[in-house]
Design a protein around this motif. Structure first.
Motif, PDB file in Angstrom:
ATOM      1  N   LEU A  27       0.830  -1.203   0.000  1.00 41.31           N
ATOM      2  CA  LEU A  27       0.000   0.000   0.000  1.00 41.31           C
ATOM      3  C   LEU A  27       0.867   1.256   0.000  1.00 41.31           C
ATOM      4  O   LEU A  27       0.625   2.186  -0.771  1.00 41.31           O
ATOM      5  N   GLU A  28       1.887   1.284   0.846  1.00 46.82           N
ATOM      6  CA  GLU A  28       2.776   2.447   0.917  1.00 46.82           C
ATOM      7  C   GLU A  28       3.504   2.661  -0.405  1.00 46.82           C
ATOM      8  O   GLU A  28       3.659   3.797  -0.845  1.00 46.82           O
ATOM      9  N   LYS A  29       3.922   1.588  -1.049  1.00 50.14           N
ATOM     10  CA  LYS A  29       4.575   1.708  -2.359  1.00 50.14           C
ATOM     11  C   LYS A  29       3.635   2.325  -3.381  1.00 50.14           C
ATOM     12  O   LYS A  29       4.026   3.201  -4.155  1.00 50.14           O
ATOM     13  N   GLN A  30       2.405   1.868  -3.382  1.00 50.04           N
ATOM     14  CA  GLN A  30       1.417   2.393  -4.319  1.00 50.04           C
ATOM     15  C   GLN A  30       1.175   3.877  -4.052  1.00 50.04           C
ATOM     16  O   GLN A  30       1.158   4.687  -4.983  1.00 50.04           O
ATOM     17  N   ILE A  32       3.186   6.106  -2.489  1.00 53.75           N
ATOM     18  CA  ILE A  32       4.354   6.957  -2.757  1.00 53.75           C
ATOM     19  C   ILE A  32       4.579   7.113  -4.253  1.00 53.75           C
ATOM     20  O   ILE A  32       4.947   8.198  -4.723  1.00 53.75           O
ATOM     21  N   ARG A  33       4.361   6.075  -5.013  1.00 53.71           N
ATOM     22  CA  ARG A  33       4.533   6.194  -6.470  1.00 53.71           C
ATOM     23  C   ARG A  33       3.549   7.203  -7.053  1.00 53.71           C
ATOM     24  O   ARG A  33       3.920   8.036  -7.883  1.00 53.71           O
ATOM     25  N   MET A  34       2.300   7.130  -6.618  1.00 60.66           N
ATOM     26  CA  MET A  34       1.305   8.077  -7.109  1.00 60.66           C
ATOM     27  C   MET A  34       1.619   9.493  -6.634  1.00 60.66           C
ATOM     28  O   MET A  34       1.519  10.455  -7.399  1.00 60.66           O
ATOM     29  N   HIS A  35       2.036   9.614  -5.388  1.00 65.11           N
ATOM     30  CA  HIS A  35       2.379  10.927  -4.828  1.00 65.11           C
ATOM     31  C   HIS A  35       3.574  11.540  -5.568  1.00 65.11           C
ATOM     32  O   HIS A  35       3.577  12.730  -5.886  1.00 65.11           O
ATOM     33  N   MET A  36       4.567  10.719  -5.863  1.00 65.45           N
ATOM     34  CA  MET A  36       5.757  11.204  -6.573  1.00 65.45           C
ATOM     35  C   MET A  36       5.413  11.627  -8.005  1.00 65.45           C
ATOM     36  O   MET A  36       6.123  12.436  -8.591  1.00 65.45           O
ATOM     37  N   ASN A  37       4.337  11.081  -8.547  1.00 57.60           N
ATOM     38  CA  ASN A  37       3.884  11.460  -9.889  1.00 57.60           C
ATOM     39  C   ASN A  37       2.924  12.643  -9.860  1.00 57.60           C
ATOM     40  O   ASN A  37       2.334  12.985 -10.882  1.00 57.60           O
ATOM     41  N   GLY A  38       2.747  13.235  -8.689  1.00 54.44           N
ATOM     42  CA  GLY A  38       1.969  14.458  -8.581  1.00 54.44           C
ATOM     43  C   GLY A  38       0.510  14.294  -8.235  1.00 54.44           C
ATOM     44  O   GLY A  38      -0.244  15.275  -8.252  1.00 54.44           O
ATOM     45  N   ALA A  39       0.078  13.081  -7.918  1.00 56.86           N
ATOM     46  CA  ALA A  39      -1.326  12.867  -7.563  1.00 56.86           C
ATOM     47  C   ALA A  39      -1.645  13.509  -6.216  1.00 56.86           C
ATOM     48  O   ALA A  39      -0.819  13.496  -5.298  1.00 56.86           O
ATOM     49  N   THR A  40      -2.828  14.062  -6.106  1.00 57.46           N
ATOM     50  CA  THR A  40      -3.275  14.640  -4.845  1.00 57.46           C
ATOM     51  C   THR A  40      -3.712  13.535  -3.896  1.00 57.46           C
ATOM     52  O   THR A  40      -3.966  12.393  -4.314  1.00 57.46           O
ATOM     53  N   TYR A  41      -3.831  13.875  -2.619  1.00 60.50           N
ATOM     54  CA  TYR A  41      -4.321  12.901  -1.637  1.00 60.50           C
ATOM     55  C   TYR A  41      -5.690  12.392  -2.060  1.00 60.50           C
ATOM     56  O   TYR A  41      -5.983  11.205  -1.950  1.00 60.50           O
ATOM     57  N   SER A  42      -6.515  13.288  -2.537  1.00 67.56           N
ATOM     58  CA  SER A  42      -7.867  12.932  -2.968  1.00 67.56           C
ATOM     59  C   SER A  42      -7.833  11.933  -4.125  1.00 67.56           C
ATOM     60  O   SER A  42      -8.556  10.925  -4.113  1.00 67.56           O
ATOM     61  N   ALA A  43      -6.994  12.193  -5.105  1.00 66.74           N
ATOM     62  CA  ALA A  43      -6.881  11.295  -6.261  1.00 66.74           C
ATOM     63  C   ALA A  43      -6.326   9.936  -5.855  1.00 66.74           C
ATOM     64  O   ALA A  43      -6.793   8.893  -6.340  1.00 66.74           O
ATOM     65  N   ALA A  45      -6.536   8.573  -2.851  1.00 70.75           N
ATOM     66  CA  ALA A  45      -7.576   7.909  -2.048  1.00 70.75           C
ATOM     67  C   ALA A  45      -8.621   7.269  -2.942  1.00 70.75           C
ATOM     68  O   ALA A  45      -9.019   6.115  -2.720  1.00 70.75           O
ATOM     69  N   GLN A  46      -9.050   7.993  -3.943  1.00 70.15           N
ATOM     70  CA  GLN A  46     -10.066   7.459  -4.855  1.00 70.15           C
ATOM     71  C   GLN A  46      -9.530   6.255  -5.627  1.00 70.15           C
ATOM     72  O   GLN A  46     -10.218   5.251  -5.788  1.00 70.15           O
ATOM     73  N   ALA A  47      -8.292   6.337  -6.074  1.00 69.05           N
ATOM     74  CA  ALA A  47      -7.703   5.257  -6.876  1.00 69.05           C
ATOM     75  C   ALA A  47      -7.510   3.970  -6.081  1.00 69.05           C
ATOM     76  O   ALA A  47      -7.652   2.875  -6.631  1.00 69.05           O
ATOM     77  N   ILE A  48      -7.183   4.101  -4.797  1.00 68.78           N
ATOM     78  CA  ILE A  48      -6.914   2.901  -4.003  1.00 68.78           C
ATOM     79  C   ILE A  48      -8.087   2.499  -3.112  1.00 68.78           C
ATOM     80  O   ILE A  48      -7.997   1.506  -2.392  1.00 68.78           O
TER      81      ILE A  48
END
Length: 71
Positions: A27-30, A32-43, A45-48
């Protein structure tokens, strides 16, 4: 070399990626990868399928784990 804004220090990207691969949960890997690609917390959260608070908690755990390994 990569500048990791969340730590305000420059590190070799290989070392950071090694920590991510060996120390973080799936979960943390998923997250951090999304966060490093610029995804917001909201995005993220919705994706996972988790709450924004769960995403925030995961990022806090990630920071703690990476900081402890960089010391």
């Amino acid at each position: 070399m990569v500048v990791c804004i969340c730590f305000r220090v420059t590190f070799h990207s290989e070392h950071i990626y090694s920590i991510i691969e060996t120390e973080l949960s799936d979960l943390e890997k998923q997250v951090i990868r999304m966060h490093m690609n610029g995804a917001t917390y909201s995005a993220i959260a919705q994706a996972i399928g988790k709450s924004e608070k769960s995403v925030d908690n995961a990022i806090q755990r990630i920071r703690k784990k990476i900081r402890s390994k960089l010391k």
